[in-house]
Design a protein around this motif. Structure first.
Motif, PDB file in Angstrom:
ATOM      1  N   GLU A  94      -1.205  51.663  28.648  1.00 45.84           N
ATOM      2  CA  GLU A  94      -1.875  50.503  29.262  1.00 45.84           C
ATOM      3  C   GLU A  94      -2.068  49.342  28.287  1.00 45.84           C
ATOM      4  O   GLU A  94      -2.011  48.186  28.683  1.00 45.84           O
ATOM      5  N   LYS A  95      -2.294  49.629  27.027  1.00 42.50           N
ATOM      6  CA  LYS A  95      -2.684  48.548  26.106  1.00 42.50           C
ATOM      7  C   LYS A  95      -1.552  47.548  25.873  1.00 42.50           C
ATOM      8  O   LYS A  95      -1.792  46.432  25.429  1.00 42.50           O
ATOM      9  N   TYR A  96      -0.313  47.962  26.199  1.00 42.16           N
ATOM     10  CA  TYR A  96       0.792  47.018  26.022  1.00 42.16           C
ATOM     11  C   TYR A  96       1.035  46.186  27.272  1.00 42.16           C
ATOM     12  O   TYR A  96       1.925  45.352  27.318  1.00 42.16           O
ATOM     13  N   LEU A  97       0.274  46.465  28.315  1.00 46.69           N
ATOM     14  CA  LEU A  97       0.606  45.875  29.613  1.00 46.69           C
ATOM     15  C   LEU A  97      -0.377  44.811  30.051  1.00 46.69           C
ATOM     16  O   LEU A  97      -0.374  44.394  31.207  1.00 46.69           O
ATOM     17  N   GLN A  98      -1.235  44.372  29.143  1.00 47.94           N
ATOM     18  CA  GLN A  98      -2.293  43.452  29.553  1.00 47.94           C
ATOM     19  C   GLN A  98      -1.864  41.978  29.513  1.00 47.94           C
ATOM     20  O   GLN A  98      -2.658  41.109  29.841  1.00 47.94           O
ATOM     21  N   ALA A  99      -0.649  41.690  29.092  1.00 53.45           N
ATOM     22  CA  ALA A  99      -0.167  40.311  28.975  1.00 53.45           C
ATOM     23  C   ALA A  99      -1.097  39.484  28.106  1.00 53.45           C
ATOM     24  O   ALA A  99      -1.430  38.348  28.408  1.00 53.45           O
ATOM     25  N   ASP A 100      -1.572  40.101  27.006  1.00 54.73           N
ATOM     26  CA  ASP A 100      -2.503  39.384  26.139  1.00 54.73           C
ATOM     27  C   ASP A 100      -1.936  39.240  24.728  1.00 54.73           C
ATOM     28  O   ASP A 100      -2.663  39.079  23.770  1.00 54.73           O
ATOM     29  N   GLY A 101      -0.601  39.316  24.598  1.00 55.57           N
ATOM     30  CA  GLY A 101       0.015  39.214  23.274  1.00 55.57           C
ATOM     31  C   GLY A 101       0.336  37.772  22.900  1.00 55.57           C
ATOM     32  O   GLY A 101      -0.308  36.831  23.362  1.00 55.57           O
ATOM     33  N   ASP A 102       1.371  37.615  22.094  1.00 61.38           N
ATOM     34  CA  ASP A 102       1.746  36.313  21.547  1.00 61.38           C
ATOM     35  C   ASP A 102       2.894  35.738  22.390  1.00 61.38           C
ATOM     36  O   ASP A 102       4.033  36.179  22.296  1.00 61.38           O
ATOM     37  N   ALA A 103       2.552  34.759  23.231  1.00 62.83           N
ATOM     38  CA  ALA A 103       3.544  34.206  24.157  1.00 62.83           C
ATOM     39  C   ALA A 103       4.685  33.514  23.413  1.00 62.83           C
ATOM     40  O   ALA A 103       5.827  33.524  23.865  1.00 62.83           O
TER      41      ALA A 103
ATOM     42  N   ASP B 299      12.339  51.271  20.960  1.00 62.66           N
ATOM     43  CA  ASP B 299      11.204  50.794  20.166  1.00 62.66           C
ATOM     44  C   ASP B 299      11.592  50.376  18.749  1.00 62.66           C
ATOM     45  O   ASP B 299      10.830  49.699  18.069  1.00 62.66           O
ATOM     46  N   ASP B 300      12.781  50.780  18.290  1.00 61.47           N
ATOM     47  CA  ASP B 300      13.230  50.289  16.984  1.00 61.47           C
ATOM     48  C   ASP B 300      13.801  48.885  17.106  1.00 61.47           C
ATOM     49  O   ASP B 300      13.769  48.098  16.170  1.00 61.47           O
ATOM     50  N   ASN B 301      14.349  48.612  18.284  1.00 58.83           N
ATOM     51  CA  ASN B 301      14.968  47.314  18.536  1.00 58.83           C
ATOM     52  C   ASN B 301      13.896  46.274  18.830  1.00 58.83           C
ATOM     53  O   ASN B 301      13.777  45.258  18.131  1.00 58.83           O
ATOM     54  N   LEU B 302      13.120  46.529  19.864  1.00 57.08           N
ATOM     55  CA  LEU B 302      11.955  45.696  20.160  1.00 57.08           C
ATOM     56  C   LEU B 302      10.749  46.626  20.118  1.00 57.08           C
ATOM     57  O   LEU B 302      10.654  47.550  20.932  1.00 57.08           O
ATOM     58  N   THR B 303       9.861  46.399  19.180  1.00 59.21           N
ATOM     59  CA  THR B 303       8.690  47.271  19.068  1.00 59.21           C
ATOM     60  C   THR B 303       7.834  47.135  20.321  1.00 59.21           C
ATOM     61  O   THR B 303       7.952  46.146  21.057  1.00 59.21           O
ATOM     62  N   PRO B 304       6.954  48.113  20.579  1.00 59.51           N
ATOM     63  CA  PRO B 304       6.071  47.988  21.751  1.00 59.51           C
ATOM     64  C   PRO B 304       5.295  46.674  21.744  1.00 59.51           C
ATOM     65  O   PRO B 304       5.075  46.077  22.795  1.00 59.51           O
ATOM     66  N   GLU B 305       4.946  46.200  20.537  1.00 61.22           N
ATOM     67  CA  GLU B 305       4.214  44.920  20.463  1.00 61.22           C
ATOM     68  C   GLU B 305       5.126  43.771  20.913  1.00 61.22           C
ATOM     69  O   GLU B 305       4.678  42.843  21.584  1.00 61.22           O
ATOM     70  N   ASP B 306       6.407  43.840  20.518  1.00 60.72           N
ATOM     71  CA  ASP B 306       7.355  42.805  20.959  1.00 60.72           C
ATOM     72  C   ASP B 306       7.478  42.822  22.479  1.00 60.72           C
ATOM     73  O   ASP B 306       7.518  41.773  23.133  1.00 60.72           O
ATOM     74  N   LYS B 307       7.551  44.031  23.018  1.00 61.27           N
ATOM     75  CA  LYS B 307       7.665  44.142  24.467  1.00 61.27           C
ATOM     76  C   LYS B 307       6.431  43.562  25.134  1.00 61.27           C
ATOM     77  O   LYS B 307       6.522  42.879  26.159  1.00 61.27           O
ATOM     78  N   ARG B 308       5.284  43.833  24.534  1.00 60.93           N
ATOM     79  CA  ARG B 308       4.044  43.273  25.069  1.00 60.93           C
ATOM     80  C   ARG B 308       4.115  41.730  25.035  1.00 60.93           C
ATOM     81  O   ARG B 308       3.721  41.054  25.984  1.00 60.93           O
ATOM     82  N   ASP B 309       4.655  41.185  23.949  1.00 63.22           N
ATOM     83  CA  ASP B 309       4.746  39.723  23.841  1.00 63.22           C
ATOM     84  C   ASP B 309       5.676  39.153  24.912  1.00 63.22           C
ATOM     85  O   ASP B 309       5.399  38.098  25.499  1.00 63.22           O
ATOM     86  N   ILE B 310       6.768  39.854  25.152  1.00 62.67           N
ATOM     87  CA  ILE B 310       7.701  39.384  26.187  1.00 62.67           C
ATOM     88  C   ILE B 310       7.013  39.388  27.551  1.00 62.67           C
ATOM     89  O   ILE B 310       7.124  38.434  28.330  1.00 62.67           O
ATOM     90  N   ILE B 311       6.250  40.470  27.818  1.00 66.80           N
ATOM     91  CA  ILE B 311       5.505  40.532  29.082  1.00 66.80           C
ATOM     92  C   ILE B 311       4.503  39.376  29.146  1.00 66.80           C
ATOM     93  O   ILE B 311       4.354  38.714  30.177  1.00 66.80           O
ATOM     94  N   THR B 312       3.866  39.108  28.012  1.00 62.99           N
ATOM     95  CA  THR B 312       2.892  38.012  27.958  1.00 62.99           C
ATOM     96  C   THR B 312       3.556  36.688  28.327  1.00 62.99           C
ATOM     97  O   THR B 312       3.030  35.906  29.123  1.00 62.99           O
ATOM     98  N   TYR B 313       4.759  36.461  27.734  1.00 65.74           N
ATOM     99  CA  TYR B 313       5.476  35.210  28.010  1.00 65.74           C
ATOM    100  C   TYR B 313       5.842  35.110  29.492  1.00 65.74           C
ATOM    101  O   TYR B 313       5.623  34.088  30.134  1.00 65.74           O
ATOM    102  N   LEU B 314       6.391  36.203  30.022  1.00 68.72           N
ATOM    103  CA  LEU B 314       6.822  36.174  31.433  1.00 68.72           C
ATOM    104  C   LEU B 314       5.631  35.931  32.356  1.00 68.72           C
ATOM    105  O   LEU B 314       5.725  35.173  33.326  1.00 68.72           O
ATOM    106  N   LYS B 315       4.521  36.567  32.042  1.00 64.40           N
ATOM    107  CA  LYS B 315       3.344  36.376  32.887  1.00 64.40           C
ATOM    108  C   LYS B 315       2.793  34.954  32.713  1.00 64.40           C
ATOM    109  O   LYS B 315       2.264  34.372  33.652  1.00 64.40           O
TER     110      LYS B 315
ATOM    111  N   THR C 147       4.236  47.142  33.903  1.00 65.61           N
ATOM    112  CA  THR C 147       4.761  48.491  33.618  1.00 65.61           C
ATOM    113  C   THR C 147       6.268  48.519  33.809  1.00 65.61           C
ATOM    114  O   THR C 147       7.006  49.078  32.991  1.00 65.61           O
ATOM    115  N   HIS C 148       6.705  47.953  34.918  1.00 68.85           N
ATOM    116  CA  HIS C 148       8.130  48.011  35.232  1.00 68.85           C
ATOM    117  C   HIS C 148       8.951  47.194  34.248  1.00 68.85           C
ATOM    118  O   HIS C 148      10.059  47.584  33.880  1.00 68.85           O
ATOM    119  N   ILE C 149       8.428  46.047  33.821  1.00 68.04           N
ATOM    120  CA  ILE C 149       9.155  45.250  32.816  1.00 68.04           C
ATOM    121  C   ILE C 149       9.306  46.082  31.544  1.00 68.04           C
ATOM    122  O   ILE C 149      10.389  46.180  30.961  1.00 68.04           O
TER     123      ILE C 149
END
Lengths: 555, 264
Positions: free
Chosen positions: B137-146, B203-219, B185-187
């Motif tokens: 859940e913590k990666y899915l809050q769209a609260d990372g670095d857009a 996760d070696d290519n895009l870390t979970p934090e990177d994925k969170r950032d991408i979700i943040t940007y999309l949202k 979640t689906h993204i």
């Protein structure tokens, strides 16, 4: 008012009665007239007659869009930095904060987000540019299909064509200025096009970009072209274009009382000055509404240019679309190595095809003039159907252009209509090759069919839809004769005969003469001559004869 | 006679319709309520044997025809050994599986299973062999670095999905779908498992934090509509060109016709 000025001219010693009759306006006019002798010009222009038809205003739309572009463009130059110096964005748009970008991109974002009214002006500028070129295109089609390019207007057609090309160049340079991802991709395609030219390509590319693509010069160079050289040329050619319109007088459609020697319509002063002035604001209003409600070129989505990413759905603005489409239509495998050089026929062929298309547009009036051998002036416009071959050639050209244009959006069509992109490309390839021929034949047949219909109407009148039973039990449909005004429209055209191949003074038939005869035959082989006076009279006689025969029971 | 008996039965068809409607409302409403929150419960991957058994039954009934009774795959569908719970949750949760028909790619449609059923199947597939798990859940809050997310998105995703996530064409009728309205979640799971034609971004290519950032940007771009007005589908110059020809020039021509019509 003009008459007042004239009187002042006639009695320069007695200004008092003038002042009395006209007050301040007359005095001011008099003051200016004494110092500039402008009354001649006002008289000439003010009395200039323009015929009324909606399609005659397309050129005006282009002109007004251009004025809007100049006004908004000037505003944008106050804030735009045409520099590729690297900087870090620190404006209001969150997802780009801290991103490295050129100051061109940074200042465009500043205009969009942090300058009051900046985004609106930017969007007006861009929408006006799209409308500008669209209006030019439609204006050219109107001129082409009505034969308004014929003598004496061939040179003005060429000037108009140059304006069209200049407008595309203006558009492309402007599109590239913000240095965003989309425009950078567009520039990369142009760079590829240039580099694909044999021998000179690489040299030209390095010259243009000041080294390897993308370099740090291109935005500055395009800026100079975009705001200095190209607009100056556009303004000069527009001025020349309008001077020619005045010199040649405006063309008109055939109608009662309209001849090759007159123009029937309204004078500039006061009618057209008011109408055109109002129309300017209407066009401005339409553009402003579009800009206020619809996003255009959201560079904040695209981000700064970086040579590695390319977005799906990367397209140029619509007017460059035909070039992009030409590249997409070329099947794979057209490049090979020969003499230690790579020959990129996948690029050379579309470039040549595009230049040929543009060249054909530019020289068409001269070709048609040569084929017809007609040296007379033409001020009465053709209805497109009355010049079937020209109309068919135009339709073929439009179909070819449309195929290239559609090809540029092949990916969007594929996703939105759930098709395979290869399928779309193959269909458009067939369309580009076969479509023009199909369009040519269909259009020509439709034109000739319409001419036959007109011929029929002239001779026998309209089908009135009134069915009458004769005393004998026979049913007939009553034909009403066409009214006088309509008759002018239908009747006033001429047809050319194909040129007879005859030896010249030296008794020779040259290859050029042969070609010309063949072209002439192609143009005018199928033709429907307007009915002659005798035929018309006979037709009407027949009509009345029929009426009499039908007897009073009819009415 | 026939007419009479039909009359006598008249209430039954109506009752069925009402019953279906109630059923739809309840499941649909329940789904709507749950879908925003349940991805967390899917995390109860500690999956009791009961859940796994339930998943096994569902799998045998709905998936095994193509994927094989023990996930080994058949001619009609790939092996699911090692795809993990994340892949199941994505494919079934977005309605792509079970596929409606064989085609260039599985189309998204309303999900066919409840979240519990999806979770059960995910648990079953994960129990056979390990694979990527449903994201935390913590990666899915769209609260990372857009900003970082935007840059990563342009470099890794935009060539197929378009810079604004509007989607794009691939070869042979395949396509990268639009990303608006897709659950975080689906993204995340899509990046992790590479469904259909999408590459895997592990996760070696895009870390979970990177994925969170991408979700943040999309949202961010989803929730902050364009400051310039309607977006015309975020399709870029093609949509703009069509718009100016049809509506811009159309409006101007209407005005021209109006202006010249007055003189008659």
């Amino acid at each position: 008012m003009t008459s007042t000025i004239e009187r002042a001219d006639a009695h320069p010693e007695a200004p008092v009665p003038v002042r009395k009759s006209g007050g301040f306006t007359a005095a001011a006019a008099n003051y200016i007239e004494d110092r500039t002798s402008i009354s001649g010009v006002v008289k000439e222009f003010g009395r200039k007659i323009f015929p009324d038809h909606w399609s005659f205003m397309l050129g005006e739309v282009a002109l007004y869009s251009f004025i809007v572009i100049i006004l908004t463009g000037s505003f944008l130059t106050f804030f735009f930095q045409a520099s590729m110096v690297e900087t870090v964005y620190d404006g209001s748009f969150v997802p780009l904060k801290g991103v490295e970008m050129s100051s061109a991109m940074e200042s465009t974002l500043h205009i969009s987000f942090d300058l009051r009214g900046g985004l609106l002006i930017r969007q007006i500028h861009h929408w006006a540019a799209l409308l500008f070129i669209a209006a030019i295109g439609l204006h050219m089609l109107r001129v082409f299909f009505t034969g308004a390019f014929r003598k004496p207007r061939e040179l003005n057609w060429v000037i108009g064509f140059l304006l069209f090309v200049l407008a595309m160049a203006e558009g492309f340079t402007g599109y590239s200025l913000p240095d965003d991802l989309l425009s950078g991709n567009g520039l990369r395609i142009i760079d590829g096009l240039i580099k694909g030219l044999p021998f000179v390509g690489t040299w030209i590319s390095f010259l243009l970009f000041g080294g390897e693509f993308p370099g740090t010069d291109i935005v500055g160079r395009f800026y100079t072209l975009h705001i200095l050289l190209l607009p100056a040329l556009v303004v000069a050619f527009i001025a020349l274009h309008l001077v020619f319109v005045v010199v040649h007088k405006h063309t008109q459609f055939a109608g009662a009382g309209r001849t090759e020697k007159n123009v029937i319509g309204y004078p500039i002063l006061p009618v057209y000055a008011a109408k055109a002035g109002g129309f300017f604001f209407l066009v401005f209003g339409v553009i402003a509404l579009m800009a206020a409600f619809f996003t255009i070129n959201p560079i904040w989505n695209y981000g700064p240019y970086d040579p590695s990413p390319v977005s799906a759905g990367t397209q140029p603005d619509w007017y460059i679309g035909f070039a992009d489409g030409a590249l997409r239509l070329i099947p794979p495998g057209w490049e090979f190595v020969w003499l230690d050089h790579t020959w990129s026929f996948n690029i050379i062929v579309p470039v040549v095809a595009l230049l040929a298309l543009l060249g054909a547009v530019a020289v068409y009036p001269f070709v048609e003039g040569w084929v017809t051998g007609d040296k007379r002036e033409h001020h009465i416009l053709d209805r497109p159907r009355n010049a079937p071959t020209r109309t068919a050639i135009g339709a073929a050209g439009v179909t070819f252009y449309a195929a290239l244009w559609a090809a540029a959006s092949s990916d969007i069509m594929a996703t939105h209509f759930q098709l395979s992109i290869e399928g779309v490309i193959h269909v458009v390839q067939a369309w580009a090759v076969l479509g023009p021929f199909l369009a040519y034949f269909i259009t020509k047949r439709v034109c000739i069919g319409l001419m036959k219909k007109d011929h029929e109407i002239l001779l026998h009148g309209y089908e009135s839809g009134r069915i009458v039973r004769l005393p004998g039990g026979e049913y007939i449909e009553v034909h009403e004769p066409v009214d006088e005004y309509e008759r002018w429209k239908l009747l006033d055209y001429e047809v050319y005969q194909p040129i007879m191949l005859r030896p010249n003074a030296e008794g020779k038939i040259t290859a050029g003469m042969r070609l010309r005869a063949r072209m002439s035959n192609w143009f005018f082989e199928d033709r429907i001559a307007p009915p002659t006076r005798e035929q018309l009279e006979a037709g009407h006689g027949h009509e009345t004869h029929g009426e009499i025969e039908k007897g009073p029971g009819l009415v | 006679m026939a007419r009479k008996s039909r009359k006598a039965n008249r209430r039954h068809p109506l009752a069925t319709v009402v019953l279906i409607a109630i059923g739809l409302v309840v499941t649909g409403g329940g789904y709507a309520l749950l879908s925003s929150t349940t991805t967390a419960t899917a995390d109860t991957n500690a999956s009791s044997q009961e859940t796994i058994d339930e998943g096994k039954k569902l799998f045998a009934a709905n998936c095994a025809t193509c994927h094989g009774m023990s996930l080994e795959g058949t001619d009609d569908g790939p092996s699911l050994i090692g795809v993990g719970a994340a892949a199941v949750n994505f494919q079934v949760g977005t309605g792509r599986m079970p596929m409606a028909m064989q085609g260039p790619q599985a189309m998204q449609k309303p999900p066919q299973f409840t979240d519990e059923q999806t979770a059960a199947m995910a648990a079953y597939v994960a129990s056979i062999s390990p694979g990527p798990a449903i994201p935390d859940e913590k990666y899915l809050q769209a609260d990372g670095d857009a900003t970082n997310g935007g840059e990563l998105f342009r470099i890794n995703c935009a060539m197929c999905h378009n810079v604004a996530g509007a989607g794009g064409a691939l070869t042979e009728g395949k396509f990268a779908p639009e990303l608006k309205g897709v659950l975080p979640t689906h993204i995340f799971e899509a990046m992790l498992t590479g469904p259909q034609n999408m590459p895997v971004f592990n996760d070696d290519n895009l870390t979970p934090e990177d994925k969170r950032d991408i979700i943040t940007y999309l949202k961010y771009i989803e929730n902050n509509p364009s400051p310039g007005g309607f977006e015309l589908g975020s399709l870029g110059p093609v949509a703009e060109g069509l718009f100016v020809w049809i509506f811009g020039l159309g409006a101007v021509i209407a005005l021209m016709v109006w202006l010249t019509a007055k003189s008659n």
